[in-house]
Design an enzyme around this catalytic site. Structure first.
Site, PDB file in Angstrom:
ATOM      1  N   GLY A 304       0.798  -1.217   0.000  1.00 22.19           N
ATOM      2  CA  GLY A 304       0.000   0.000   0.000  1.00 22.19           C
ATOM      3  C   GLY A 304       0.832   1.270   0.000  1.00 22.19           C
ATOM      4  CB  SER A 305       0.010   4.626   1.347  1.00 24.91           C
ATOM      5  OG  SER A 305      -1.224   4.738   0.667  1.00 24.91           O
ATOM      6  CB  VAL A 306       4.662   1.581   3.058  1.00 24.95           C
ATOM      7  CG1 VAL A 306       6.153   1.577   3.377  1.00 24.95           C
ATOM      8  CG2 VAL A 306       3.862   1.493   4.340  1.00 24.95           C
TER       9      VAL A 306
END
Length: 584
Positions: A304-306
């Site tokens: 995801g957004s990591v």
């Protein structure tokens, strides 16, 4: 006629005796330790028939934490009693007075014993040094106070350290040139497996006495101590774990009910693992037949957004992060209105702090136009897609890997996806085909905190001989390949800190912690559903203290519903625990 028959029988007898003699030589002289296809040690088996023994140490090497504390086993000072005591008059009263165990209980234990035992095993009564001295000064045959090695009921970092088991076929396959018993314990997972060759036993330490057919003492009541008498073995594998921190980390993971996931804690200075927790835990009743044996922290996960950290690094280097540029965060990546996360117009810095998908989808498409391999190049620069565990040449073993079960990460699977703008946009927010291990993500944070210096992650610092001298050293080593510049690292450090300090940042929950935190959140759609509800992977990855980085930490909860399973409280409790641990 009768002479021929006699001669024939004579030849048959001579041939038979010759064959028997050859067989006897084979058994007695040639194959005494590896008899038959099962490699039976005839010497050991013959000794077993006329002796009884208590194994004090199985001879396999030990795992220590970074401070020298035993991890998988512990040495306990115990009272050892031999069954021949039931046949002699011994002073149980004095032993009772020293140990505090009632005299009748001691005698009952001996009466029911068929072999030597540590009193109270599997939870033996632990003796003090003074008690040991007093018991041994009694000089009672068959009564001893010794230090015995016991396996811990709860082994810290069990998936990282690994499991052992007996497998006769694997013994032959793995070590065809070594004379090993079929019952030799082998490492079957984790560090137990990767360091197995170093951990093999030279022999057992044990107390032995000879018995007759009825189990009585054969040569009086003398008990012998048998030891391999090798000052160098068994070896100790000194891991980089901190047992105290590891145990507290496991308690916190369970407190926050992480059923699938865990955490990785790295010491930034020497880039070594201080703690690693993987759930589900190993099932003690069926350790090899469950998913618990798999170390989730070494397996690739949807992040995801990591992954926006990678896109941000590439955008900075390609001058796509101009301060005046605004991104329309009221829209989704596909241009449709964003209802749930309608942030309006945001600049690059605020987009990162609030994790705006639209911004990083657009940036990923622009980067893809410039170079289809751009996202992969920067993922590699930040060590997300390569193996990060320590590897190198050790003795006769080339390219030895401390963490052989570690997965590579990835950004794209096919060239077709790599050249597709929509695929690039989804990859820019860590979806689609993007994967990385929690260990690699923790290493990315450590790399950024160090100003772009990539290093291998160590789980073991050295192997020590029994006498304490070093057998093998595993020095801190740099990871090969390009890395980000100090300037890009500095920019990323500020972005990661703003995630926490920005009033609307996704890490604002950490702003009041005793250590200043910098990091990035992530919520990834997994494509899995339960009762019609989408499951997610929830992440927070960061480092602290911000100005003097010491720890890189990743917490992840896998396959949980959108409304549950957050990791913010776990991450915060870990920071608080480490602060208190450092300031005790």
């Amino acid at each position: 006629m009768w002479k021929r028959r006699a001669l024939g029988w004579l030849l048959i007898c001579i041939t038979g005796l010759t064959l028997l003699l050859v067989r006897l030589i084979q058994i007695q002289l040639m194959e005494t330790e590896t008899f038959s296809k099962h490699n039976i040690n005839l010497l050991e088996e013959s000794v077993k028939q006329r002796t009884q023994e208590l194994v004090i140490d199985n001879g396999r090497g030990n795992f220590l934490d970074r401070n020298g504390v035993m991890l998988t086993h512990k040495k306990v000072s115990v009272l050892v009693l031999f069954p021949f005591l039931k046949k002699i008059d011994w002073d149980a009263k004095k032993v009772s007075e020293i140990t505090g165990v009632p005299e009748n209980i001691l005698k009952m234990a001996v009466e029911g014993a068929k072999k030597p035992f540590a009193y109270g095993d599997p939870q033996p009564v632990e003796l003090t040094t003074a008690q040991m001295e007093q018991i041994n000064q009694l000089n009672i045959p068959g009564v001893f106070a010794i230090e015995k090695k016991f396996e811990r009921s709860q082994i810290p970092a069990e998936q990282l350290i690994g499991l052992t088991g007996e497998n006769p076929e694997e013994v032959k396959k793995r070590y065809p040139d070594k004379e090993l018993s079929e019952k030799t314990l082998l490492g079957v997972s984790g560090l137990e497996e990767s360091f197995d060759e170093f951990l093999l036993p030279e022999g057992k330490s044990k107390l032995v006495y000879h018995v007759d057919g009825s189990g009585g003492p054969l040569f009086g009541i003398n008990v012998k101590y048998v030891d391999p008498a090798n000052p160098f073995y068994p070896v100790n594998v000194r891991t980089t774990l901190d047992k105290n921190i590891q145990q507290k980390a496991e308690e916190l993971v369970d407190k926050h009910q992480i059923k699938k996931g865990g955490l990785v804690l790295i010491n930034i200075e020497d880039n070594s693992i201080l703690a690693m927790v993987s759930r589900p835990a190993v099932n003690k009743k069926d350790p090899y037949g469950t998913a618990g044996i798999t170390n989730k922290m070494l397996k690739q996960q949807i992040m995801g957004s990591v992954f926006k950290t990678v896109v941000a690094a590439a955008a900075i280097d390609h001058n796509l992060d101009t301060p005046m540029r605004q991104f329309d965060c009221s829209k989704k990546i596909n241009g449709k209105p964003e209802v749930k996360y309608n942030y309006g117009m945001l600049d690059f810095s605020n987009s990162f702090a609030r994790s705006c998908n639209r911004t990083f989808g657009e940036l990923a498409k622009e980067l893809q136009k410039k170079d289809p391999f751009s996202l992969e190049d920067y993922a590699e620069k930040l060590s997300l897609t390569s193996l990060v565990g320590w590897q190198g040449d050790v003795y006769h073993t080339s390219d030895f890997k401390q963490l052989p079960d570690e997965d590579n990460g990835r950004v794209f699977v096919s060239d077709e996806a790599r050249k597709d703008a929509n695929m690039a946009a989804m990859s820019g927010i860590g979806q689609n085909e993007v994967r990385a291990t929690p260990l690699a993500v923790a290493n990315m944070m450590a790399t950024i905190a160090r100003g772009g210096k990539k290093k291998m992650v160590r789980a073991v610092s050295k192997i020590e001989y029994k006498n304490g001298t070093t057998m093998v050293d595993f020095p801190v080593k740099e990871l090969k390949g390009e890395t980000i510049s100090p300037y890009t690292s500095m920019r990323l450090q500020k972005l990661l800190r703003e995630v926490v300090t920005n009033p609307n940042g996704t890490g604002r929950w950490f702003k009041d912690l005793p250590y200043e935190v910098a990091g990035k959140s992530g919520t990834a759609e997994t494509g899995k559903y339960v009762n019609g509800k989408q499951l997610h992977n929830k992440w927070f990855a960061g480092y602290f203290p911000y100005k003097t980085p010491k720890y890189a930490l990743v917490a992840v909860n896998l396959d949980v519903a959108d409304y549950e399973g957050g990791v913010n409280l776990l991450f915060a409790d870990m920071v608080q625990m480490l602060y208190e641990n450092d300031h005790e």
